[in-house]
Design a protein around this motif. Sequence first.
Motif, mmCIF file in Angstrom:
data_model
loop_
_atom_site.group_PDB
_atom_site.id
_atom_site.type_symbol
_atom_site.label_atom_id
_atom_site.label_comp_id
_atom_site.label_asym_id
_atom_site.label_seq_id
_atom_site.Cartn_x
_atom_site.Cartn_y
_atom_site.Cartn_z
ATOM 1 N N ASP A 72 0.830 -1.205 0.000
ATOM 2 C CA ASP A 72 0.000 0.000 0.000
ATOM 3 C C ASP A 72 0.864 1.255 0.000
ATOM 4 O O ASP A 72 0.584 2.215 -0.736
ATOM 5 C CB ASP A 72 -0.922 -0.013 1.227
ATOM 6 C CG ASP A 72 -1.780 1.238 1.312
ATOM 7 O OD1 ASP A 72 -2.603 1.478 0.401
ATOM 8 O OD2 ASP A 72 -1.611 2.005 2.291
ATOM 9 N N VAL A 73 1.923 1.261 0.803
ATOM 10 C CA VAL A 73 2.845 2.397 0.851
ATOM 11 C C VAL A 73 3.490 2.615 -0.510
ATOM 12 O O VAL A 73 3.601 3.746 -1.002
ATOM 13 C CB VAL A 73 3.920 2.189 1.942
ATOM 14 C CG1 VAL A 73 5.091 3.135 1.744
ATOM 15 C CG2 VAL A 73 3.316 2.381 3.323
ATOM 16 N N ARG A 74 3.924 1.541 -1.133
ATOM 17 C CA ARG A 74 4.567 1.649 -2.444
ATOM 18 C C ARG A 74 3.608 2.236 -3.481
ATOM 19 O O ARG A 74 3.972 3.124 -4.253
ATOM 20 C CB ARG A 74 5.069 0.277 -2.891
ATOM 21 C CG ARG A 74 5.741 0.292 -4.263
ATOM 22 C CD ARG A 74 6.179 -1.110 -4.678
ATOM 23 N NE ARG A 74 6.669 -1.116 -6.043
ATOM 24 C CZ ARG A 74 7.907 -0.793 -6.387
ATOM 25 N NH1 ARG A 74 8.783 -0.455 -5.458
ATOM 26 N NH2 ARG A 74 8.274 -0.818 -7.659
ATOM 27 N N GLU A 75 2.366 1.739 -3.483
ATOM 28 C CA GLU A 75 1.396 2.223 -4.471
ATOM 29 C C GLU A 75 1.061 3.694 -4.250
ATOM 30 O O GLU A 75 0.967 4.479 -5.210
ATOM 31 C CB GLU A 75 0.127 1.363 -4.413
ATOM 32 C CG GLU A 75 0.337 -0.050 -4.941
ATOM 33 C CD GLU A 75 -0.883 -0.936 -4.753
ATOM 34 O OE1 GLU A 75 -1.890 -0.445 -4.189
ATOM 35 O OE2 GLU A 75 -0.829 -2.117 -5.155
ATOM 36 N N ARG A 76 0.891 4.074 -2.985
ATOM 37 C CA ARG A 76 0.583 5.482 -2.709
ATOM 38 C C ARG A 76 1.772 6.382 -3.025
ATOM 39 O O ARG A 76 1.596 7.520 -3.490
ATOM 40 C CB ARG A 76 0.151 5.647 -1.250
ATOM 41 C CG ARG A 76 -1.242 5.102 -0.969
ATOM 42 C CD ARG A 76 -1.729 5.479 0.418
ATOM 43 N NE ARG A 76 -1.004 4.790 1.460
ATOM 44 C CZ ARG A 76 -0.619 5.335 2.609
ATOM 45 N NH1 ARG A 76 -0.863 6.615 2.843
ATOM 46 N NH2 ARG A 76 0.006 4.626 3.519
ATOM 47 N N SER A 77 2.983 5.877 -2.793
ATOM 48 C CA SER A 77 4.181 6.656 -3.124
ATOM 49 C C SER A 77 4.285 6.862 -4.633
ATOM 50 O O SER A 77 4.605 7.957 -5.104
ATOM 51 C CB SER A 77 5.431 5.944 -2.592
ATOM 52 O OG SER A 77 5.403 5.858 -1.186
ATOM 53 N N ARG B 18 3.645 10.107 -9.598
ATOM 54 C CA ARG B 18 2.908 10.321 -10.847
ATOM 55 C C ARG B 18 2.382 11.755 -10.901
ATOM 56 O O ARG B 18 2.471 12.424 -11.943
ATOM 57 C CB ARG B 18 1.765 9.315 -10.936
ATOM 58 C CG ARG B 18 1.096 9.234 -12.305
ATOM 59 C CD ARG B 18 0.073 8.116 -12.322
ATOM 60 N NE ARG B 18 0.682 6.824 -12.019
ATOM 61 C CZ ARG B 18 0.399 6.087 -10.950
ATOM 62 N NH1 ARG B 18 -0.472 6.525 -10.047
ATOM 63 N NH2 ARG B 18 0.995 4.932 -10.747
ATOM 64 N N ILE B 19 1.842 12.235 -9.800
ATOM 65 C CA ILE B 19 1.333 13.604 -9.735
ATOM 66 C C ILE B 19 2.448 14.605 -10.017
ATOM 67 O O ILE B 19 2.245 15.619 -10.692
ATOM 68 C CB ILE B 19 0.699 13.861 -8.355
ATOM 69 C CG1 ILE B 19 -0.610 13.069 -8.215
ATOM 70 C CG2 ILE B 19 0.442 15.352 -8.126
ATOM 71 C CD1 ILE B 19 -1.140 13.026 -6.798
ATOM 72 N N MET B 20 3.637 14.315 -9.509
ATOM 73 C CA MET B 20 4.772 15.217 -9.661
ATOM 74 C C MET B 20 5.542 15.016 -10.966
ATOM 75 O O MET B 20 6.544 15.678 -11.209
ATOM 76 C CB MET B 20 5.748 15.027 -8.492
ATOM 77 C CG MET B 20 5.172 15.377 -7.153
ATOM 78 S SD MET B 20 4.767 17.133 -7.030
ATOM 79 C CE MET B 20 3.656 17.087 -5.622
ATOM 80 N N GLY B 21 5.072 14.086 -11.794
ATOM 81 C CA GLY B 21 5.750 13.840 -13.057
ATOM 82 C C GLY B 21 7.061 13.108 -12.905
ATOM 83 O O GLY B 21 7.949 13.226 -13.755
ATOM 84 N N LEU B 22 7.203 12.316 -11.827
ATOM 85 C CA LEU B 22 8.473 11.649 -11.541
ATOM 86 C C LEU B 22 8.369 10.131 -11.546
ATOM 87 O O LEU B 22 9.321 9.443 -11.186
ATOM 88 C CB LEU B 22 9.001 12.101 -10.170
ATOM 89 C CG LEU B 22 9.378 13.573 -10.034
ATOM 90 C CD1 LEU B 22 9.686 13.900 -8.571
ATOM 91 C CD2 LEU B 22 10.571 13.918 -10.919
ATOM 92 N N GLU B 23 7.235 9.594 -11.951
ATOM 93 C CA GLU B 23 7.046 8.149 -11.873
ATOM 94 C C GLU B 23 8.097 7.401 -12.691
ATOM 95 O O GLU B 23 8.611 6.365 -12.268
ATOM 96 C CB GLU B 23 5.643 7.775 -12.362
ATOM 97 C CG GLU B 23 5.328 6.295 -12.217
ATOM 98 C CD GLU B 23 3.956 5.938 -12.764
ATOM 99 O OE1 GLU B 23 3.439 4.866 -12.388
ATOM 100 O OE2 GLU B 23 3.408 6.716 -13.566
ATOM 101 N N ASP B 24 8.453 7.929 -13.851
ATOM 102 C CA ASP B 24 9.425 7.245 -14.716
ATOM 103 C C ASP B 24 10.833 7.266 -14.130
ATOM 104 O O ASP B 24 11.720 6.550 -14.616
ATOM 105 C CB ASP B 24 9.447 7.897 -16.106
ATOM 106 C CG ASP B 24 8.161 7.641 -16.877
ATOM 107 O OD1 ASP B 24 7.413 6.729 -16.481
ATOM 108 O OD2 ASP B 24 7.902 8.357 -17.854
ATOM 109 N N LYS B 25 11.057 8.099 -13.105
ATOM 110 C CA LYS B 25 12.387 8.197 -12.498
ATOM 111 C C LYS B 25 12.410 7.634 -11.080
ATOM 112 O O LYS B 25 13.298 7.937 -10.300
ATOM 113 C CB LYS B 25 12.843 9.654 -12.495
ATOM 114 C CG LYS B 25 12.926 10.226 -13.916
ATOM 115 C CD LYS B 25 13.659 11.545 -13.970
ATOM 116 C CE LYS B 25 13.823 11.987 -15.418
ATOM 117 N NZ LYS B 25 14.596 13.229 -15.551
ATOM 118 N N SER B 26 11.424 6.796 -10.776
ATOM 119 C CA SER B 26 11.287 6.302 -9.403
ATOM 120 C C SER B 26 12.502 5.509 -8.947
ATOM 121 O O SER B 26 12.822 5.477 -7.755
ATOM 122 C CB SER B 26 10.026 5.438 -9.271
ATOM 123 O OG SER B 26 10.116 4.290 -10.110
ATOM 124 N N GLY B 27 13.209 4.844 -9.869
ATOM 125 C CA GLY B 27 14.354 4.041 -9.495
ATOM 126 C C GLY B 27 15.674 4.770 -9.494
ATOM 127 O O GLY B 27 16.700 4.218 -9.071
#
Length: 262
Positions: A132-137, A142-151
Motif C-alpha cells: 500500500d505504501v509503495r502504491e501510494r508513493s 505520478r502527480i509530480m511527473g516523476l514516476e518514470d524516475k522512481s528508481g
Amino acid sequence: MSAILEVRDLTRNFGGLAALSDVDMDLETGELVGLIGPNGAGKTTVFNLLTGVYPPSSGTITFTPDDAPIKIGGSRPFDICRAGIARTFQNIRLFKDLSVLENVVTAMQQSQRYGLIASFFHTSAWYRAEQDVRERSLDLLRIMGLEDKSGELARNLSYGEQRHLEIARALATDPRLLLLDEPAAGMNPAETAQLTELIAWIRQNFKLTILLIEHDMSLVMAICERIYVLDHGVVIASGTPHEVRHNPRVIEAYLGEEVTDV
C-alpha cells in the motif's frame, strides 16, 4: 471557515538578537497564504518555529487540524509532523543516495500501524502495508511527473525535479498544513508557471492549507489569497495581494515599486 493555525506574540531570540518579535498570524482552513519580506526578515525562522526546529522564546502556536486545538510551541519536530504539519526547505534536503521512490516511501512510514512482530517476521499484514505504501508513493510521484524516475537516485534528478520530489515527500506524511519554503527558487519562468499550477492543484485536490514563502512575486500574487509581510522580524503589513502590492510601507521595505496586477 475556522482557523487551523493561530500564532500569537511569537518571539524568538538568538542571544541578544530578536529574530522575530511579537508576530501574530492566522490561517483559515483551506487558505493559501503567502509570507514575504526581504532576506533576513525572519521568514524561515517562522517555519522553524512552526515545525519544532526551534522552540519559541515566548508566544503561542495553536494548531487545530480537527476540533481539538493543539499547542505546538516547543514540541518535537516528529510530533508536529504526526499532528499534520509538513514542510519543504529553502535548501533542498533529500536523501540523495536513496532512490526517488525510497525518499517518498521513507516519509510515508510514519503513518504505518503494523506492530514490531509483523515487521520482524514479515507477516501478511506487513506485506499488505508495504505494498500500500509503495502504491501510494508511486501515485505521488505520478502527480509530480516523476514516476518514470522512481528508481533513480535523488541526486541525479534535475534541480526542478528535486524540488518536486521534496513536495512529494512532504505530501507523503499526509499533512493538513503544508509549509513551502521558496519552492520556485532557482527555477526559470516556464518552470515557475508550471509550479504555480501544481501548487494550486495540490491545495484543491489534497484539501490542504498552505503557507508559502517565496520571492517570486508573480507566483505569490497569482495564487495567494492573503499575504503577511515581515521586515526585521516584525509583521509590517497583511492583507490581500492587492492591498499588499499597493502598501507604501511594503513598497519601501521590500518591493521597491508597486507590483503590477497579475
